[in-house]
Write a protein that holds these residues in place. Structure first.
Motif, PDB file in Angstrom:
ATOM      1  N   ARG A   1      42.713  37.901  36.140  1.00  0.00           N
ATOM      2  CA  ARG A   1      41.900  38.855  35.387  1.00  0.00           C
ATOM      3  C   ARG A   1      42.717  39.485  34.256  1.00  0.00           C
TER       4      ARG A   1
ATOM      5  N   ASP B   1      41.952  38.551  30.294  1.00  0.00           N
ATOM      6  CA  ASP B   1      41.572  39.699  29.465  1.00  0.00           C
ATOM      7  C   ASP B   1      42.489  39.818  28.249  1.00  0.00           C
TER       8      ASP B   1
ATOM      9  N   ASN C   1      35.444  35.198  38.504  1.00  0.00           N
ATOM     10  CA  ASN C   1      36.425  36.111  37.928  1.00  0.00           C
ATOM     11  C   ASN C   1      36.597  35.882  36.425  1.00  0.00           C
TER      12      ASN C   1
ATOM     13  N   VAL D   1      35.138  38.174  32.865  1.00  0.00           N
ATOM     14  CA  VAL D   1      35.959  38.690  31.769  1.00  0.00           C
ATOM     15  C   VAL D   1      35.501  38.119  30.433  1.00  0.00           C
TER      16      VAL D   1
END
Length: 244
Positions: free
Chosen positions: A68, A72, A113, A117
């Motif tokens: 993550r 990101d 996941n 994002v």
């Protein structure tokens, strides 16, 4: 039909080898700014040696928090290919919790996941984006020694439909492709036994296994504006296996 991804940023997971690598290469050829993710740096370096403008990221997508954070940090993307996967093939009575946890972490959890994002940034940037998940014919038909793998890919098909429903109103299309045996380097080795191969081939009306380019072409089409009304499909690339 000409497809262009000029000036589009595309994230491809599992891009170090096999289908993922070829997807990354073909996206690059059509003008995309590609970010390739793999857990094996040597594979990524080999890819970048051939295509220096492809950005590479070493990452184990089974690690939820690290993944993550890294995804990101990569910024905004116009498209995403969720290709990273593991295949632990065990007979039903030999399935282990370790194999189950690893398979689900990579083949299912990581896709939720990463897509969360990427899709959130698409929405923030008002991007009419596209996501393609690489599933399998194993999600649709029983294959010997594929209990856990099949479960993960069936789950992925369900996640694809849910994503298509919830992201569609934001202009983000989500689709899956479901290949049969594909002749990657590993596929040629894994299916080199004539008895094993002939059993599977007897169920494919076209009488052959798929080539990597046949998956790549379908993925690029689904990512492109040419597929602008296609959302929530699970596209078999299997020579008719699921039709029989």
């Amino acid at each position: 039909m000409e497809i262009s991804f000029k000036d589009k940023r595309v994230l491809v997971t599992g891009a170090g080898q096999g289908i993922g690598r070829r997807i990354a290469e073909q996206l690059w050829r059509t003008g995309a700014k590609v970010v390739a993710v793999s857990r094996t740096m040597s594979h990524l370096q080999s890819l970048q040696n051939e295509y220096p403008s492809i950005d590479i990221v070493e990452l184990d997508v089974a690690d939820w928090n690290k993944t993550r954070e890294v995804i990101d940090s990569l910024g905004h993307f116009d498209a995403l290919v969720n290709n990273a996967a593991v295949a632990v093939c065990e007979p039903f009575f030999e399935c282990t919790p370790e194999a189950f946890d690893l398979t689900m972490a990579v083949n299912l959890k990581s896709i939720i996941n990463i897509s969360q994002v990427v899709a959130r940034k698409m929405i923030e940037n008002k991007t009419q984006g596209a996501i393609v998940n690489i599933s399998s014919q194993a999600s649709k038909a029983a294959l010997k020694d594929h209990t856990i793998y099949s479960a993960s890919k069936a789950g992925l098909d369900a996640v694809t439909r849910a994503m298509a429903l919830e992201l569609g109103p934001h202009g983000i299309r989500v689709n899956a492709v479901n290949p049969t045996v594909i002749m990657t380097a590993m596929g040629r080795i894994g299916w080199s036994d004539p008895d094993k191969a002939n059993t599977m081939l007897s169920k494919i009306p076209l009488g052959r296994f798929g080539e990597v380019s046949e998956v790549v072409d379908a993925v690029l089409y689904l990512l492109s504006d040419k597929a602008s009304m296609i959302n929530g499909v699970e596209l078999p690339i299997d020579g008719g296996f699921l039709a029989t």
